[in-house]
Design a protein around this motif. Structure first.
Motif, PDB file in Angstrom:
ATOM      1  N   LEU A   1      12.690   3.995  -4.574  1.00 25.49           N
ATOM      2  CA  LEU A   1      12.324   2.870  -3.541  1.00 25.49           C
ATOM      3  C   LEU A   1      10.723   2.888  -3.414  1.00 25.49           C
ATOM      4  O   LEU A   1      10.128   1.720  -3.213  1.00 25.49           O
ATOM      5  CB  LEU A   1      13.000   3.076  -2.069  1.00 25.49           C
ATOM      6  N   ALA A   2      10.128   4.037  -3.188  1.00 29.96           N
ATOM      7  CA  ALA A   2       8.817   3.971  -3.044  1.00 29.96           C
ATOM      8  C   ALA A   2       7.959   5.293  -3.507  1.00 29.96           C
ATOM      9  O   ALA A   2       8.767   6.298  -3.987  1.00 29.96           O
ATOM     10  CB  ALA A   2       8.532   3.860  -1.525  1.00 29.96           C
TER      11      ALA A   2
ATOM     12  N   GLN B   1       0.755  -1.120   0.036  1.00 30.14           N
ATOM     13  CA  GLN B   1      -0.002   0.040  -0.028  1.00 30.14           C
ATOM     14  C   GLN B   1       0.848   1.299   0.040  1.00 30.14           C
ATOM     15  O   GLN B   1       0.465   2.337  -0.526  1.00 30.14           O
ATOM     16  CB  GLN B   1      -0.934  -0.114   1.199  1.00 30.14           C
ATOM     17  N   LEU B   2       1.952   1.205   0.618  1.00 33.67           N
ATOM     18  CA  LEU B   2       2.797   2.306   0.736  1.00 33.67           C
ATOM     19  C   LEU B   2       3.739   2.474  -0.690  1.00 33.67           C
ATOM     20  O   LEU B   2       4.598   3.303  -0.575  1.00 33.67           O
ATOM     21  CB  LEU B   2       3.844   2.322   2.014  1.00 33.67           C
ATOM     22  N   GLY B   3       3.532   1.440  -1.522  1.00 33.21           N
ATOM     23  CA  GLY B   3       4.290   1.437  -2.792  1.00 33.21           C
ATOM     24  C   GLY B   3       5.846   1.312  -2.486  1.00 33.21           C
ATOM     25  O   GLY B   3       6.628   1.473  -3.197  1.00 33.21           O
ATOM     26  N   VAL B   4       6.199   0.281  -1.411  1.00 37.69           N
ATOM     27  CA  VAL B   4       7.469  -0.073  -1.398  1.00 37.69           C
ATOM     28  C   VAL B   4       7.960  -1.007  -2.477  1.00 37.69           C
ATOM     29  O   VAL B   4       7.393  -2.136  -2.700  1.00 37.69           O
ATOM     30  CB  VAL B   4       7.744  -0.759   0.035  1.00 37.69           C
ATOM     31  N   ARG B   5       9.007  -0.829  -2.994  1.00 34.11           N
ATOM     32  CA  ARG B   5       9.607  -1.527  -4.044  1.00 34.11           C
ATOM     33  C   ARG B   5      11.020  -2.404  -3.710  1.00 34.11           C
ATOM     34  O   ARG B   5      11.473  -3.217  -4.446  1.00 34.11           O
ATOM     35  CB  ARG B   5       9.865  -0.911  -5.466  1.00 34.11           C
TER      36      ARG B   5
ATOM     37  N   LYS C   1       4.582   9.078  -0.540  1.00 36.31           N
ATOM     38  CA  LYS C   1       3.632   9.155   0.261  1.00 36.31           C
ATOM     39  C   LYS C   1       3.600  10.231   1.377  1.00 36.31           C
ATOM     40  O   LYS C   1       2.853  10.452   2.112  1.00 36.31           O
ATOM     41  CB  LYS C   1       3.337   7.830   0.925  1.00 36.31           C
TER      42      LYS C   1
END
Lengths: 258, 60
Positions: free
Chosen positions: B19-20, A52-56, B23
């Motif tokens: 990385l993300a 959900q936090l878009g962590v890749r 947010k």
């Protein structure tokens, strides 16, 4: 990892909570935690918070402010003393799990979102125990933060967050001075055609992207739906949300195998 | 010298992905974690009002 132990020790009493999360299995994780001598709190994330936090990429860190909003994200190496102290303002120094005796009643009402009851209980406690006054301050501060973030959300065009947040918050504000301000947010949105229309678009966005795509074709479908939805809303808050989602889907499509 | 040239070339061809998604400024989504350990808290909710540092990690 050692930096988490240090940060935990150094800032725990000043309002910092350290929490490490993993999506891996218990056995390997436990072994690793022991081997590294990690003493901070950790837990398992089956609910997909990372997703959900878009962590890749791992490791990844997020700093969440006392009002529940993300104030920083990045690689753990970027978390230093300066960053932490910068955001400690307003953080509770005595965590809820340390509220005992009669303070537990305040805590329960507080966690239930019943701010009216929480403040009433705090006032009762304050008659015999100075902690009652401190608890009241904490509850009021969190409440102020929540009202503030709803107003901010509405101001920047995040109508859905403001509306749903205000409706939920209002439930626990009976008789409090904040009740009027929060009800006013709900009323204002309900009576404004433009705001209601933007909210509908935000709801549609959530509906379109509810399921995580598993194939390239699914990404394309969602992207097409989103591009259609975007028409007429370019330059607005929801427009930016749609565009960000389209970009995410495009990048995801690139990583999917088929 | 050759190594750094190679590494430089590789870096140019494969930029590191972010990385993300960004947010920052958004509320933390509802957290449903399991097996909270080494903490006096029993649920994530009990961290309400704290400054929370979340680090996603793996044993590998």
């Amino acid at each position: 990892m050692p930096h988490l132990n240090e940060l935990d020790e150094k800032y725990r009493d000043k309002g910092l909570t350290v929490l490490a999360l993993t999506s891996e299995g218990v056995d390997r994780t436990e072994a690793w935690i022991k081997a590294k001598g990690a003493e901070f709190a950790y837990a398992y994330d089956p609910g997909g918070l990372a997703r959900q936090l878009g962590v890749r990429g791992i490791p990844a860190s997020f700093l969440v402010g006392p009002d529940g909003k993300i104030v920083w994200q990045g690689h753990p190496s970027g978390v230093n003393d300066a960053l932490v102290t910068q955001h400690l303002e307003g953080a509770i120094t005595k965590p809820l799990y340390e509220w005992d005796g009669d303070a537990k009643k305040i805590k329960k009402a507080f966690l239930d979102g019943d701010f009216g009851k929480a403040l009433a209980e705090a006032a009762k406690l304050a008659a015999d125990d100075p902690f009652g006054e401190e608890a009241a301050k904490i509850v009021r501060r969190v409440l102020e933060g929540r009202v503030g973030s709803l107003t901010a959300a509405l101001e920047k065009g995040d109508v859905l967050t403001a509306y749903e947040g205000a409706k939920a918050l209002a439930k626990g504000l009976k008789g409090l001075p904040e009740e009027e301000a929060v009800d006013a947010i709900v009323t204002r949105i309900s009576k404004d055609k433009d705001l209601k229309a933007q909210m509908k678009v935000q709801e549609k966005l959530l509906k379109i992207t509810a399921e995580e795509p598993r194939r390239k074709k699914d990404c394309d479908e969602q992207m097409d739906d989103l591009k259609r939805l975007l028409k007429g809303h370019e330059g607005t808050f929801v427009g930016a949300q749609i565009e960000a989602k389209v970009l995410e889907l495009f990048q995801l499509k690139g990583r999917l195998q088929y | 010298m050759l190594t750094s040239l190679l590494l430089g070339a590789l870096a140019a061809v494969q930029p590191a992905p972010p990385l993300a998604a960004d947010k920052v400024g958004t509320p933390l989504p509802v957290v449903e974690i399991e097996g909270l350990t080494q903490s006096p808290a029993s649920t994530f909710e009990e961290f309400t009002g704290r400054l929370i540092l979340i680090e996603f990690f793996a044993y590998w």
